[in-house]
Design a protein around this motif. Sequence first.
Motif, PDB file in Angstrom:
ATOM      1  N   LYS A 216     -12.139  -9.072   1.627  1.00  0.00           N
ATOM      2  CA  LYS A 216     -11.586  -8.223   0.565  1.00  0.00           C
ATOM      3  C   LYS A 216     -10.292  -7.554   1.010  1.00  0.00           C
ATOM      4  O   LYS A 216      -9.368  -7.359   0.196  1.00  0.00           O
ATOM      5  CB  LYS A 216     -12.611  -7.172   0.131  1.00  0.00           C
ATOM      6  N   LEU A 217     -10.207  -7.205   2.281  1.00  0.00           N
ATOM      7  CA  LEU A 217      -8.981  -6.610   2.796  1.00  0.00           C
ATOM      8  C   LEU A 217      -7.828  -7.608   2.743  1.00  0.00           C
ATOM      9  O   LEU A 217      -6.692  -7.236   2.419  1.00  0.00           O
ATOM     10  CB  LEU A 217      -9.194  -6.129   4.229  1.00  0.00           C
ATOM     11  N   SER A 218      -8.076  -8.868   3.038  1.00  0.00           N
ATOM     12  CA  SER A 218      -7.035  -9.894   2.955  1.00  0.00           C
ATOM     13  C   SER A 218      -6.546 -10.049   1.524  1.00  0.00           C
ATOM     14  O   SER A 218      -5.336 -10.200   1.283  1.00  0.00           O
ATOM     15  CB  SER A 218      -7.572 -11.230   3.478  1.00  0.00           C
TER      16      SER A 218
ATOM     17  N   LYS B 269       0.814  -1.199   0.000  1.00  0.00           N
ATOM     18  CA  LYS B 269       0.000   0.000   0.000  1.00  0.00           C
ATOM     19  C   LYS B 269       0.857   1.262   0.000  1.00  0.00           C
ATOM     20  O   LYS B 269       0.511   2.275  -0.606  1.00  0.00           O
ATOM     21  CB  LYS B 269      -0.924  -0.006   1.217  1.00  0.00           C
TER      22      LYS B 269
ATOM     23  N   ASP C 122      -6.727  -7.714  -0.802  1.00  0.00           N
ATOM     24  CA  ASP C 122      -6.069  -6.468  -1.179  1.00  0.00           C
ATOM     25  C   ASP C 122      -4.654  -6.385  -0.620  1.00  0.00           C
ATOM     26  O   ASP C 122      -3.757  -5.804  -1.246  1.00  0.00           O
ATOM     27  CB  ASP C 122      -6.904  -5.286  -0.687  1.00  0.00           C
ATOM     28  N   ARG C 123      -4.411  -6.952   0.550  1.00  0.00           N
ATOM     29  CA  ARG C 123      -3.085  -6.896   1.161  1.00  0.00           C
ATOM     30  C   ARG C 123      -2.106  -7.876   0.519  1.00  0.00           C
ATOM     31  O   ARG C 123      -0.909  -7.804   0.787  1.00  0.00           O
ATOM     32  CB  ARG C 123      -3.178  -7.189   2.657  1.00  0.00           C
TER      33      ARG C 123
ATOM     34  N   GLU D  69     -15.987  -7.475   4.027  1.00  0.00           N
ATOM     35  CA  GLU D  69     -14.956  -6.445   4.064  1.00  0.00           C
ATOM     36  C   GLU D  69     -13.624  -7.005   4.548  1.00  0.00           C
ATOM     37  O   GLU D  69     -12.565  -6.643   4.027  1.00  0.00           O
ATOM     38  CB  GLU D  69     -15.410  -5.293   4.980  1.00  0.00           C
ATOM     39  N   ARG D  70     -13.657  -7.867   5.532  1.00  0.00           N
ATOM     40  CA  ARG D  70     -12.412  -8.476   6.027  1.00  0.00           C
ATOM     41  C   ARG D  70     -11.789  -9.374   4.971  1.00  0.00           C
ATOM     42  O   ARG D  70     -10.567  -9.402   4.805  1.00  0.00           O
ATOM     43  CB  ARG D  70     -12.696  -9.276   7.302  1.00  0.00           C
TER      44      ARG D  70
END
Length: 305
Positions: A202-204, A109, A206-207, A199-200
């Motif tokens: 998608k965050l995984s 990021k 994305d990271r 959301e959790r």
Amino acid sequence: MRTRSQSRNQNRPQQQAPPVVVEPFNFEEPFDMAANGAGGAGPPPAGGGGLPVPDLRTMEELCQPSLDGRGGPIAPIAIQATTFGLKNDMIQQVQNSCPFRGPGDDANKHLDKFLHVTQSMKVNGVSDDALRLHLFLYSLQERAAEWFDRLPRNSINSFDQMAKIFLGKYFPPSMVTKLRNDITNFRQRPDESLFEAWERYKLSIDRCPNHNMLPVTQIDTFYNGLTLRHRDTINAAAGGTFMKRRPEECYDLIENMTAHHNDWDTSAQRNESSSSITSSNPEIASLKLQMEDQYCLLFFIIYFL
């Protein structure tokens, strides 16, 4: 009686031994065993390069820090501009927009944000690569800045090289493996709403940009990681069986359901109601959850139809 040989030796003059010349020892010249040993003394090497120059510096001079090795990790880069200096507003924008402190911060990021911030920064006669390379060090703070200062002098020649070294330090293969396992082993928590789980998840993803998972695999992993209650809700919203939809339709369906979570599925509402009801009667709590799912499905059908 003297013999003839004795008389002849007596009349011959005696020869004297040559005198021995002893040269004084020079403490500054090393003793060469090869030249002064069995091979005999040889001539000094031509040009006088064989003898080391003695170091005549004092202890005080030897203990003082030297400038050797100074200058920073970034190697000199040829630029066409006659004068080049980073503007204060550029430095402040980088420092305020995308600071990176070290372990715990998202290195991927940070690079994305840094490239986004610097894409509009231009200096005449200076390439984008050189400008980003000189600005990158201002985005590092605390432990990350200390790590950058310890890099070898003049070891970095381009921003791509800087990015690879940076990711090798703060996004190693072991972290990639851990983040990929978080995706493949996803499970919805008992007290987690559908929106929070999505959301959790998608965050995984994305990271871990190099997870190498196809969209169909991502949707399937998320669906199978949900609780039975939320899988039934998604199947009902899909008009039968969720897995019979195309991956794009499945993704849009989940996005549409979670986009209106404030109307039917916030954890605050669920926790408040569940805590008061569960303490009184577990059967009533189960009935309440079923009513919430029915309300969720009814809201979805009314809203999208």
